[in-house]
Scaffold this active site. Structure first.
Site, mmCIF file in Angstrom:
data_model
loop_
_atom_site.group_PDB
_atom_site.id
_atom_site.type_symbol
_atom_site.label_atom_id
_atom_site.label_comp_id
_atom_site.label_asym_id
_atom_site.label_seq_id
_atom_site.Cartn_x
_atom_site.Cartn_y
_atom_site.Cartn_z
ATOM 1 N N ALA A 54 -53.992 62.110 -18.658
ATOM 2 C CA ALA A 54 -55.296 61.577 -18.259
ATOM 3 C C ALA A 54 -56.340 61.614 -19.372
ATOM 4 C CB ALA A 54 -55.823 62.341 -17.043
ATOM 5 N N TYR A 55 -56.083 62.331 -20.453
ATOM 6 C CA TYR A 55 -57.061 62.407 -21.528
ATOM 7 C C TYR A 55 -57.169 61.056 -22.229
ATOM 8 C CZ TYR A 55 -56.758 67.504 -20.919
ATOM 9 O OH TYR A 55 -56.777 68.786 -20.405
ATOM 10 N N SER A 56 -58.300 60.403 -22.015
ATOM 11 C CA SER A 56 -58.529 59.048 -22.552
ATOM 12 C C SER A 56 -57.403 58.106 -22.148
ATOM 13 C CB SER A 56 -58.693 59.080 -24.077
ATOM 14 O OG SER A 56 -59.859 59.789 -24.439
ATOM 15 N N ARG A 57 -56.928 58.286 -20.901
ATOM 16 C CA ARG A 57 -55.898 57.413 -20.321
ATOM 17 C C ARG A 57 -54.684 57.244 -21.237
ATOM 18 N NH1 ARG A 57 -56.784 54.048 -15.806
ATOM 19 N NH2 ARG A 57 -58.084 55.232 -14.349
#
Length: 342
Positions: A54-57
């Protein structure tokens, strides 16, 4: 850099774990610069990297993958799954359907055939933990994951997961990733003791209390920082700012920065394996590394205890997990016609 054993896995990791949340659109969008920061951390002895889909998709994982080309074998690589990765309601959570798909996507972005630690980013009350552990067990047996862990699980959920693993013959969570700092010490009461009881390693996040323990946030001063733009409520919590004002002279009298005081405090707890540091710039990393040799004596720790008592939280981080039993009114209020005693 000294190394510690990650729980009872036998895996040796550095007391500083490089958190990759700030690599990508949310923090540092320059891939080449982010790669240089990662390489500097590795060259300094850090061998543990934590990221998440989920970090910066997914961009964070892509950057980490670029940085680890030719260096993968010397790094303990951890990632996580659970948070939404699309509009489809099934592109999130802890179901077998999503956990397996999420790992495959992470491996592709990371450019590797396995991760050393695969973690469930948050609890999912709508999913039987046996369902999740069963899927994770299959991934371990397939050689795509070396060991598994949880993140921000309450102590009761950790215990339940351990018992399910034992009863069903499944892989068990070997690590937990909770928030922990001078201002957020609630996990000292149950989570850390439970982790120690089950031989779990802990990699704790937000040792700087979401940035408050950098010394750049003061009462009556409007901070001009990257993080301030996100509008987190915990950055302006008067109780937390009051504690910061009391901690600053403690650090100054000890001849160190507040940042170094905060990180040294976290890794001094016997239940903590590694503190996740999340630099956005090379200067941030250099500053954090400069405090690696600092040791807090009992006098300093006692002064910290007097400001932020053991086992208590001074306010709360906005991004901390909140139990549905507390957050959802319907779970803590009977129907109107059932509330009276007679």
């Amino acid at each position: 850099m000294k190394y510690r054993t990650l729980g009872r896995t036998g895996i040796k990791v550095s007391p500083y774990c490089l958190g990759a949340m700030m690599f990508g659109a949310v923090g540092n969008p320059d891939h080449d610069d982010s790669v240089r920061i990662i390489h500097k951390a590795l060259d300094s002895g850090i061998n543990f990297i934590d990221t998440a889909d989920a970090y910066s998709r997914g961009e964070s994982e892509e950057i980490v993958g670029k940085a680890l080309k030719g260096r993968r074998d010397n790094v303990v690589l951890a990632t996580k799954a659970h948070l939404p990765m699309g509009d489809d309601p099934n592109q999130q959570g802890n179901s077998r359907r999503w956990v397996i798909r999420a790992l495959e996507d992470s491996l592709r972005r990371l450019g590797t055939d396995h991760v050393d630690l695969f973690q469930i980013h948050r609890p999912a009350p709508d999913t039987d933990v046996e369902e999740t552990l069963s899927a994770l067990t299959d991934l371990v047996r397939a050689g795509k994951v070396r060991t598994i862990g949880a993140s921000t699980f309450p102590a009761s959920d950790i215990v339940e997961a351990q018992w399910v693993s034992e009863r069903r013959g499944l892989e068990r969570f070997r690590t937990e990733q909770p928030p922990y700092s001078i201002l957020n010490r609630g996990i000292e009461r149950e989570v850390l003791p439970v982790c120690e009881r089950y031989g779990m390693g802990t990699l704790v996040w937000s040792p700087l209390a979401g940035g408050l323990l950098t010394g750049r946030y003061r009462k009556g001063v409007q901070p001009d920082t990257h993080r301030a733009a996100f509008g987190f409520q915990h950055m302006s919590d008067e109780r937390r700012l009051d504690a910061v004002e009391q901690l600053i002279p403690v650090a100054e009298e000890a001849g160190m920065s507040l940042t170094h005081l905060a990180t040294a405090f976290v890794i001094a707890h016997p239940g903590v394996t590694s503190a996740i540091i999340g630099p956005r710039t090379m200067d941030h990393l250099d500053d954090l590394l400069a405090g690696a040799e600092i040791t807090l004596n009992d006098e300093i720790l006692d002064r910290i205890d007097a400001i932020a008592p053991p086992g208590t939280d001074v306010g709360a981080l906005d991004m901390a997990y909140k139990s549905p039993a507390v957050e959802q009114a319907r779970l803590r209020r009977r129907l109107p016609d059932e509330r009276s005693a007679a």
